[in-house]
Design a protein around this motif. Structure first.
Motif, short mmCIF file in Angstrom:
data_model
loop_
_atom_site.label_atom_id
_atom_site.label_comp_id
_atom_site.label_asym_id
_atom_site.label_seq_id
_atom_site.Cartn_x
_atom_site.Cartn_y
_atom_site.Cartn_z
N GLY A 30 -47.81 79.34 63.61
CA GLY A 30 -47.88 80.80 63.59
C GLY A 30 -47.78 81.40 62.20
O GLY A 30 -48.09 82.57 62.01
N ALA A 31 -47.36 80.61 61.23
CA ALA A 31 -47.30 81.11 59.85
C ALA A 31 -48.72 81.23 59.31
O ALA A 31 -49.63 80.49 59.72
CB ALA A 31 -46.47 80.18 58.96
N ARG A 32 -48.92 82.16 58.38
CA ARG A 32 -50.21 82.38 57.74
C ARG A 32 -50.03 82.27 56.24
O ARG A 32 -49.31 83.07 55.63
CB ARG A 32 -50.77 83.77 58.07
CG ARG A 32 -50.83 84.12 59.56
CD ARG A 32 -51.83 83.25 60.26
NE ARG A 32 -52.12 83.69 61.61
CZ ARG A 32 -51.78 83.00 62.69
NH1 ARG A 32 -51.08 81.88 62.58
NH2 ARG A 32 -52.13 83.40 63.89
N ILE A 33 -50.67 81.28 55.63
CA ILE A 33 -50.58 81.04 54.19
C ILE A 33 -52.00 81.20 53.65
O ILE A 33 -52.88 80.41 54.00
CB ILE A 33 -50.04 79.62 53.87
CG1 ILE A 33 -48.80 79.30 54.70
CG2 ILE A 33 -49.83 79.46 52.39
CD1 ILE A 33 -47.59 80.14 54.41
N ILE A 34 -52.21 82.20 52.80
CA ILE A 34 -53.57 82.58 52.41
C ILE A 34 -53.70 82.67 50.90
O ILE A 34 -52.93 83.38 50.23
CB ILE A 34 -53.94 83.94 53.06
CG1 ILE A 34 -53.83 83.84 54.59
CG2 ILE A 34 -55.33 84.41 52.63
CD1 ILE A 34 -53.58 85.15 55.27
N VAL A 50 -46.12 85.69 56.96
CA VAL A 50 -47.40 85.85 56.28
C VAL A 50 -47.15 85.83 54.78
O VAL A 50 -46.36 86.62 54.27
CB VAL A 50 -48.09 87.18 56.67
CG1 VAL A 50 -49.38 87.37 55.88
CG2 VAL A 50 -48.35 87.23 58.17
N LEU A 51 -47.82 84.90 54.09
CA LEU A 51 -47.79 84.83 52.63
C LEU A 51 -49.23 84.98 52.18
O LEU A 51 -50.03 84.05 52.31
CB LEU A 51 -47.20 83.51 52.14
CG LEU A 51 -45.67 83.39 52.18
CD1 LEU A 51 -45.13 83.36 53.59
CD2 LEU A 51 -45.23 82.15 51.43
N ARG A 52 -49.59 86.19 51.69
CA ARG A 52 -50.98 86.50 51.39
C ARG A 52 -51.17 86.65 49.89
O ARG A 52 -50.91 87.70 49.30
CB ARG A 52 -51.40 87.77 52.13
CG ARG A 52 -52.86 88.13 51.91
CD ARG A 52 -53.37 89.12 52.94
NE ARG A 52 -52.62 90.33 53.07
CZ ARG A 52 -52.93 91.49 52.48
NH1 ARG A 52 -53.98 91.58 51.68
NH2 ARG A 52 -52.19 92.56 52.69
N GLY A 53 -51.67 85.57 49.28
CA GLY A 53 -51.94 85.55 47.84
C GLY A 53 -53.40 85.79 47.55
O GLY A 53 -54.07 84.94 46.98
N ASP A 54 -53.89 86.95 47.94
CA ASP A 54 -55.31 87.24 47.78
C ASP A 54 -55.65 87.92 46.46
O ASP A 54 -56.71 87.68 45.89
CB ASP A 54 -55.85 88.06 48.96
CG ASP A 54 -55.06 89.31 49.26
OD1 ASP A 54 -54.03 89.56 48.59
OD2 ASP A 54 -55.44 90.04 50.18
#
Length: 187
Positions: A30-34, A50-54
């Motif tokens: 379920g975690a989101r690593i982006i 959620v870790l969003r490195g966009d």
């Protein structure tokens, strides 16, 4: 995209940036690593984070834990600034449902449950942002200081018992991560 090391988690590249996750880390289903995200040895990212490195980078240091439902993002570059990455040092504790946005935490820093740390803020080694607190942009929590409230203000300096409790939490989450990983693998 999925990663067989982390079943049920979304590990997704973004514009050529691929998350870099140490083999000893735990990323829960379920975690989101982006995007531009680095997760260090024995670190853990729990359920529904959620870790969003966009638009900038995110780093989670060794043995740090990002607890359930937390959100990490960054402030991207602008004409007047290079932006703000989110950098988490080693052995940090990030409580459930925290929002950490474009800020930096030194080793053994603590962000309490439901807290918000905003762009450009800093938490020095052993500093603590209390549960439910809001650390405004560009504020600095000093070494070993506790800040509480909305907006967060200095409360007092931690004592040895509180420092030991953060160490205990770090060790506990490293052990819990291995237990959860074993359960997921059917061990």
């Amino acid at each position: 995209m999925t990663d067989p090391r982390f079943p049920g988690a979304l590990i997704m590249p973004f514009e050529g940036k691929i998350p870099q996750i140490d083999d000893s880390a735990f990323v829960a289903p379920g975690a989101r690593i982006i995007g531009d995200v680095t997760i260090g040895p024995e670190a853990s990212v729990w359920y529904n984070c959620v870790l969003r490195g966009d638009i900038h980078r995110i780093v989670v240091g060794a043995r740090s834990n990002v607890q359930d439902g937390s959100v990490f993002h960054v402030e991207g570059p602008r004409p007047e600034t290079e932006g703000e990455p989110t950098i988490i040092g080693d052995e940090c504790v990030i409580g459930h449902m925290a929002v950490v946005h474009g800020c930096q935490l030194a080793d053994r820093a603590f962000v309490g449950m439901g807290s918000v740390a905003m762009d450009g803020s800093r938490i020095a080694e052993g500093g603590m942002l209390g549960a439910g607190a809001l650390l405004s942009p560009n504020k600095m929590i000093g070494k070993g200081e506790i800040w509480i409230g909305r907006p967060a203000k200095y409360y007092r300096t931690q004592n040895e018992a509180q420092i030991a409790k953060i160490k205990f939490q770090t060790d506990r989450y490293c052990d819990l991560a291995q237990s959860h990983l074993g359960q997921l693998r059917g061990e």
